[in-house]
Design an enzyme around this catalytic site. Structure first.
Site, PDB file in Angstrom:
ATOM      1  N   SER A 152       0.886  -1.237   0.131  1.00 36.16           N
ATOM      2  CA  SER A 152       0.091  -0.002   0.028  1.00 36.16           C
ATOM      3  C   SER A 152       0.825   1.312  -0.034  1.00 36.16           C
ATOM      4  CB  SER A 152      -0.819  -0.069   1.192  1.00 36.16           C
ATOM      5  OG  SER A 152      -1.545   0.911   1.224  1.00 36.16           O
ATOM      6  N   TYR A 165      -0.795  -1.072   9.772  1.00 33.22           N
ATOM      7  CA  TYR A 165      -0.591  -1.347   8.426  1.00 33.22           C
ATOM      8  C   TYR A 165       0.150  -1.152   7.594  1.00 33.22           C
ATOM      9  CZ  TYR A 165      -3.440  -1.166   3.838  1.00 33.22           C
ATOM     10  OH  TYR A 165      -3.737  -1.359   2.612  1.00 33.22           O
ATOM     11  N   LYS A 169       2.556  -3.587   5.682  1.00 29.64           N
ATOM     12  CA  LYS A 169       2.711  -3.418   4.290  1.00 29.64           C
ATOM     13  C   LYS A 169       4.340  -3.293   3.654  1.00 29.64           C
ATOM     14  CE  LYS A 169      -1.556  -3.954   2.633  1.00 29.64           C
ATOM     15  NZ  LYS A 169      -1.687  -5.438   1.961  1.00 29.64           N
TER      16      LYS A 169
HETATM   17  N1  LIG Z   1      -8.666  -0.411  -1.742  1.00 27.20           N
HETATM   18  C1  LIG Z   1      -7.406   0.219  -1.781  1.00 27.20           C
HETATM   19  O1  LIG Z   1      -7.771   1.270  -2.396  1.00 27.20           O
HETATM   20  C2  LIG Z   1      -6.257  -0.275  -1.300  1.00 27.20           C
HETATM   21  C3  LIG Z   1      -5.106   0.506  -0.876  1.00 27.20           C
HETATM   22  C4  LIG Z   1      -4.216   0.074  -0.644  1.00 27.20           C
HETATM   23  C5  LIG Z   1      -3.977  -1.263  -0.259  1.00 27.20           C
HETATM   24  N2  LIG Z   1      -5.024  -2.278  -0.336  1.00 27.20           N
HETATM   25  C6  LIG Z   1      -4.776  -3.450  -0.244  1.00 27.20           C
HETATM   26  O2  LIG Z   1      -5.425  -4.314  -1.252  1.00 27.20           O
HETATM   27  C7  LIG Z   1      -5.750  -5.604  -0.588  1.00 27.20           C
HETATM   28  C8  LIG Z   1      -7.354  -5.777  -0.857  1.00 27.20           C
HETATM   29  O3  LIG Z   1      -8.142  -4.766  -0.399  1.00 27.20           O
HETATM   30  P1  LIG Z   1      -9.736  -4.308  -0.577  1.00 27.20           P
HETATM   31  O4  LIG Z   1      -9.670  -2.795  -0.779  1.00 27.20           O
HETATM   32  O5  LIG Z   1     -10.148  -5.245  -1.897  1.00 27.20           O
HETATM   33  O6  LIG Z   1     -10.495  -4.672   0.588  1.00 27.20           O
HETATM   34  P2  LIG Z   1     -11.904  -5.413   0.886  1.00 27.20           P
HETATM   35  O7  LIG Z   1     -12.092  -5.070   2.396  1.00 27.20           O
HETATM   36  O8  LIG Z   1     -12.605  -4.871  -0.127  1.00 27.20           O
HETATM   37  O9  LIG Z   1     -11.417  -7.131   0.780  1.00 27.20           O
HETATM   38  C9  LIG Z   1     -10.480  -7.831   1.500  1.00 27.20           C
HETATM   39  C10 LIG Z   1     -11.145  -9.159   1.400  1.00 27.20           C
HETATM   40  O10 LIG Z   1     -10.337  -9.858   2.266  1.00 27.20           O
HETATM   41  C11 LIG Z   1     -11.077 -10.817   3.215  1.00 27.20           C
HETATM   42  N3  LIG Z   1     -10.223 -11.134   4.404  1.00 27.20           N
HETATM   43  C12 LIG Z   1      -9.826 -10.397   5.289  1.00 27.20           C
HETATM   44  N4  LIG Z   1      -9.205 -11.103   6.291  1.00 27.20           N
HETATM   45  C13 LIG Z   1      -8.830 -12.367   5.777  1.00 27.20           C
HETATM   46  C14 LIG Z   1      -8.160 -13.577   6.145  1.00 27.20           C
HETATM   47  N5  LIG Z   1      -7.623 -13.446   7.286  1.00 27.20           N
HETATM   48  N6  LIG Z   1      -8.209 -14.430   5.538  1.00 27.20           N
HETATM   49  C15 LIG Z   1      -8.714 -14.576   4.370  1.00 27.20           C
HETATM   50  N7  LIG Z   1      -9.609 -13.421   3.546  1.00 27.20           N
HETATM   51  C16 LIG Z   1      -9.658 -12.418   4.454  1.00 27.20           C
HETATM   52  C17 LIG Z   1     -12.210 -10.020   3.398  1.00 27.20           C
HETATM   53  O11 LIG Z   1     -13.227 -10.736   3.924  1.00 27.20           O
HETATM   54  C18 LIG Z   1     -12.476  -9.356   2.460  1.00 27.20           C
HETATM   55  O12 LIG Z   1     -13.383  -9.977   1.487  1.00 27.20           O
HETATM   56  C19 LIG Z   1      -5.709  -5.477   0.782  1.00 27.20           C
HETATM   57  O13 LIG Z   1      -4.377  -6.146   1.046  1.00 27.20           O
HETATM   58  C20 LIG Z   1      -5.414  -3.961   0.997  1.00 27.20           C
HETATM   59  O14 LIG Z   1      -4.571  -3.585   2.182  1.00 27.20           O
HETATM   60  C21 LIG Z   1      -6.451  -1.647  -1.130  1.00 27.20           C
END
Ligand SMILES: NC(=O)c1ccc[n+]([C@@H]2O[C@H](COP(=O)([O-])OP(=O)(O)OC[C@H]3O[C@@H](n4cnc5c(N)ncnc54)[C@H](O)[C@@H]3O)[C@@H](O)[C@H]2O)c1
Length: 305
Positions: A152, A165, A169
């Protein structure tokens, strides 16, 4: 013909957001997909449900693809090892893992509960360890395998309220780099993506003023999970065989390659340094090259394309 024809891919966190889009696209690109998701809440709370992972697996099957589901936590090593076996048994192999499973437990560091530190490290950093460690011997033996792990800009650049976080990351960044270095001779690749996408995770960030509300509205349309999935899937394909150890970001229709830390300035003193001489000479001389402590938004101050 898809870029993942004949491949078996595990997508963790595949029930929502970026993982969901990665799973659906991997299926459309010809992969047999194991969709994993704990089915828990945003903070990793709740016992979880097998619903979200199975819903996505069914969508892939309904579209003519091959998919199964798994609702274990990426933070449990034995469960992750069993998940890798489940994919191999169902589809006869395992070629790539996309690992976007994640949670958030934000808070100012001076108020951070140790349980919130641990939960975030467990899912993001230990989760990344578990999926790579549980599959890497298989990848090395077959002399082929690709990991797509998620970092991230909250870690690469920084965001207030996300010390747990950010630490996790940046840990993922270190892990991916060493996996890539050690995997070079065996064609085992590892890359990381810092995504920007409107998902439930981002929707949880409080909107404090009108300017932020307007920014959020633009984000909803301009930074989508399916755009991130395009790169995640590409990195699993044989066409990306020369790409490993890299840090990418995806923001709307922009794809970025990030640099990786290298010295920016060196100072040497023949007689060696003392605390006093460091304070008087080295630090002032290097100050012009310091990295500012601005947040991610200061590096990306413009709307996505
Ligand atoms: N959305 C963004 O803009 C953004 C920005 C920076 C980083 N990220 C990273 O991208 C990745 C996806 O994020 P997102 O926005 O799609 O999040 P989200 O919350 O929409 O989806 C995450 C999914 O992971 C599942 N999950 C959580 N803990 C779990 C576990 N222990 N085992 C299995 N599944 C688990 C949740 O149930 C959920 O369905 C993450 O690693 C997040 O940190 C996202």
């Amino acid at each position: 013909m898809g870029v993942l024809d004949g491949k078996v891919v595990i997508v963790t966190g595949g029930g929502n957001g970026i993982g969901r889009e990665c799973a659906l696209l991997a299926g459309r690109e010809g992969a047999s997909v194991l969709v994993n998701d704990l089915g828990g809440g945003l903070k990793g709370e709740d016992a979880g449900s097998s619903g979200p992972a199975e819903d996505v697996a069914k969508l892939i099957r309904d579209a003519g693809g091959k998919a199964i589901s798994n609702s274990d936590s990426v933070s449990e090593y034995d469960a992750v090892a069993a998940m890798c076996e489940q994919a191999k048994k169902a589809f006869g192999g395992l070629h790539a893992i996309i690992n976007p499973a994640g949670i958030l437990r934000d808070g100012m560091f001076h108020k951070m509960d140790p349980a919130d530190w641990k939960a975030v490290i467990d899912v993001h950093l230990h989760g990344a360890f578990n999926v790579t460690r549980a599959s890497i011997e298989h990848f090395r033996e077959q002399q082929s395998g690709s990991y797509v792990l998620f970092t991230s800009t909250s870690g690469l650049i920084g965001n207030i309220g996300q010390a747990n976080y950010a630490a996790a990351k940046l840990g993922v960044m270190g892990l991916s780099r060493i996996v890539a270095m050690e995997g070079l001779q065996k064609n085992v690749r590892s890359n990381i993506i810092a995504p920007f996408a409107w998902t439930r995770m981002i929707a949880s960030i409080p909107v404090k003023d009108e300017a932020s509300a307007a920014r959020v509205e633009r984000m909803k349309n301009g930074m989508r999970a399916d755009q991130v999935a395009q790169l995640a899937v590409a990195l699993c394909a044989d066409g990306a065989k020369d790409t490993t150890g890299q840090i990418f970001a995806v923001r709307g229709n922009e794809v970025f390659l990030f640099n990786q830390p290298r010295p920016v300035r060196a100072m040497a003193r023949l007689e060696g340094w003392t605390p006093e001489s460091l304070i008087e000479q080295a630090l002032p001389a290097m100050k012009a090259s310091y990295t500012d402590v601005g947040a991610s938004a200061s590096v990306f101050p413009y709307d996505p394309v």
